[in-house]
Design an enzyme around this catalytic site. Sequence first.
Site, PDB file in Angstrom:
ATOM      1  N   GLN A 106       0.827  -1.197   0.000  1.00 11.58           N
ATOM      2  CA  GLN A 106       0.000   0.000   0.000  1.00 11.58           C
ATOM      3  C   GLN A 106       0.867   1.255   0.000  1.00 11.58           C
ATOM      4  OE1 GLN A 106      -3.210  -0.161  -0.420  1.00 11.58           O
ATOM      5  NE2 GLN A 106      -3.461   2.052  -0.450  1.00 11.58           N
ATOM      6  N   TRP A 113      -6.647   9.420  -4.445  1.00  9.86           N
ATOM      7  CA  TRP A 113      -6.769   8.218  -5.267  1.00  9.86           C
ATOM      8  C   TRP A 113      -6.204   6.975  -4.596  1.00  9.86           C
ATOM      9  CZ3 TRP A 113      -9.631   8.363  -9.575  1.00  9.86           C
ATOM     10  CH2 TRP A 113      -9.927   9.617 -10.101  1.00  9.86           C
ATOM     11  N   VAL A 114      -5.291   7.149  -3.664  1.00 13.96           N
ATOM     12  CA  VAL A 114      -4.693   5.994  -2.987  1.00 13.96           C
ATOM     13  C   VAL A 114      -4.826   6.200  -1.481  1.00 13.96           C
ATOM     14  CG1 VAL A 114      -2.606   4.651  -2.612  1.00 13.96           C
ATOM     15  CG2 VAL A 114      -3.045   5.655  -4.861  1.00 13.96           C
ATOM     16  N   ALA A 115      -5.373   5.205  -0.808  1.00 15.68           N
ATOM     17  CA  ALA A 115      -5.547   5.309   0.644  1.00 15.68           C
ATOM     18  C   ALA A 115      -4.208   5.203   1.354  1.00 15.68           C
ATOM     19  CB  ALA A 115      -6.478   4.207   1.133  1.00 15.68           C
ATOM     20  N   SER A 123      -6.782   1.459   3.729  1.00 13.23           N
ATOM     21  CA  SER A 123      -7.221   0.843   2.478  1.00 13.23           C
ATOM     22  C   SER A 123      -8.012  -0.431   2.725  1.00 13.23           C
ATOM     23  CB  SER A 123      -6.013   0.514   1.601  1.00 13.23           C
ATOM     24  OG  SER A 123      -6.405  -0.254   0.473  1.00 13.23           O
ATOM     25  N   HIS A 146      -8.217  -2.741   0.725  1.00 10.07           N
ATOM     26  CA  HIS A 146      -7.435  -3.845   0.168  1.00 10.07           C
ATOM     27  C   HIS A 146      -6.678  -4.596   1.268  1.00 10.07           C
ATOM     28  CE1 HIS A 146      -8.018  -3.331  -4.148  1.00 10.07           C
ATOM     29  NE2 HIS A 146      -8.011  -2.026  -3.936  1.00 10.07           N
ATOM     30  N   ASP A 195     -10.071  -4.875  -7.182  1.00 11.59           N
ATOM     31  CA  ASP A 195     -10.180  -4.005  -8.351  1.00 11.59           C
ATOM     32  C   ASP A 195     -10.339  -4.902  -9.563  1.00 11.59           C
ATOM     33  OD1 ASP A 195      -9.836  -1.829  -6.730  1.00 11.59           O
ATOM     34  OD2 ASP A 195      -7.724  -1.537  -7.227  1.00 11.59           O
ATOM     35  N   GLU A 203     -14.225   5.307  -8.216  1.00 12.36           N
ATOM     36  CA  GLU A 203     -13.420   4.206  -8.733  1.00 12.36           C
ATOM     37  C   GLU A 203     -14.367   3.151  -9.288  1.00 12.36           C
ATOM     38  OE1 GLU A 203     -10.683   2.696  -5.839  1.00 12.36           O
ATOM     39  OE2 GLU A 203      -9.511   4.552  -5.782  1.00 12.36           O
ATOM     40  N   HIS A 226     -13.509  -0.684  -8.290  1.00 13.56           N
ATOM     41  CA  HIS A 226     -13.336  -1.152  -6.910  1.00 13.56           C
ATOM     42  C   HIS A 226     -14.627  -1.732  -6.345  1.00 13.56           C
ATOM     43  CE1 HIS A 226     -11.197  -0.899  -2.931  1.00 13.56           C
ATOM     44  NE2 HIS A 226     -12.464  -0.967  -2.511  1.00 13.56           N
TER      45      HIS A 226
END
Length: 247
Positions: A135, A163-165, A170, A172, A179, A217, A220
Amino acid sequence: MKKRDVSKRRIRHRKPVWLLLPLLSLIFALIISFWVVNLYRGINPIFPAVSEETTEVFSNDTQDDDAQADVPWYLTLVNRWNPLPKDYDLELMEIEGGELVDKRIYEPLMEMLDNAKAEKLGPIVVSGYRTQEQQQSFMDEKITSYRKQGYSKSKAKELAEQWVAAVGASEHQLGIAVDINGATYDIYLWLQENSYKYGFIFRYPGDKTEITGVAEEVWHYRYVGVEAATEIHNQGVSLEEYLENLN
């Protein structure tokens, strides 16, 4: 009978317009695919940015969250305001393509992907479970991308966080978010209409950015169970709103 001399004539064969439709469809699909890939990488995003009020995040250390102590694993809330619980546990399983997911979502995920394949949509999971290191790598890569576009270090970080945790923020890292890309843009439309049947939700719609803290997104999807996914889909709410209503 006198023969007609056609040797000096230019004969033109016009192809019916409908014969060009497959080619035009292919060109359109390639354009859409190029756009989605660039969007996924954070290049020239066109969706609304997260407002300044939502740019503050917690520290990268995971924390215990007493408020989620009684929440089932599939409804664990992780976002910029609710970090990954310290004691969160999962058993990973590899899926086609090499990505890893929580073993508990393997069967519904495979069923959803198989049905999407039957529709000739060519679905593929491009990102599943992520470690903290992975991450952080995604965040660093996104910041670098914006830096190359000429943004200052602080502005690049601000844009990247849309755009990115951050590490620990996250989904993920829960192992129950994936995704998904496909051979055609229709994969995203199909998922939005059908994913709830398998327990997954379109996690980050564009009109919920102020609530989720994440720009739209289309790729996602997050597992929440069929019951919750059906209610979220039918009510048109975000996971945050759904959990707030439960409380």
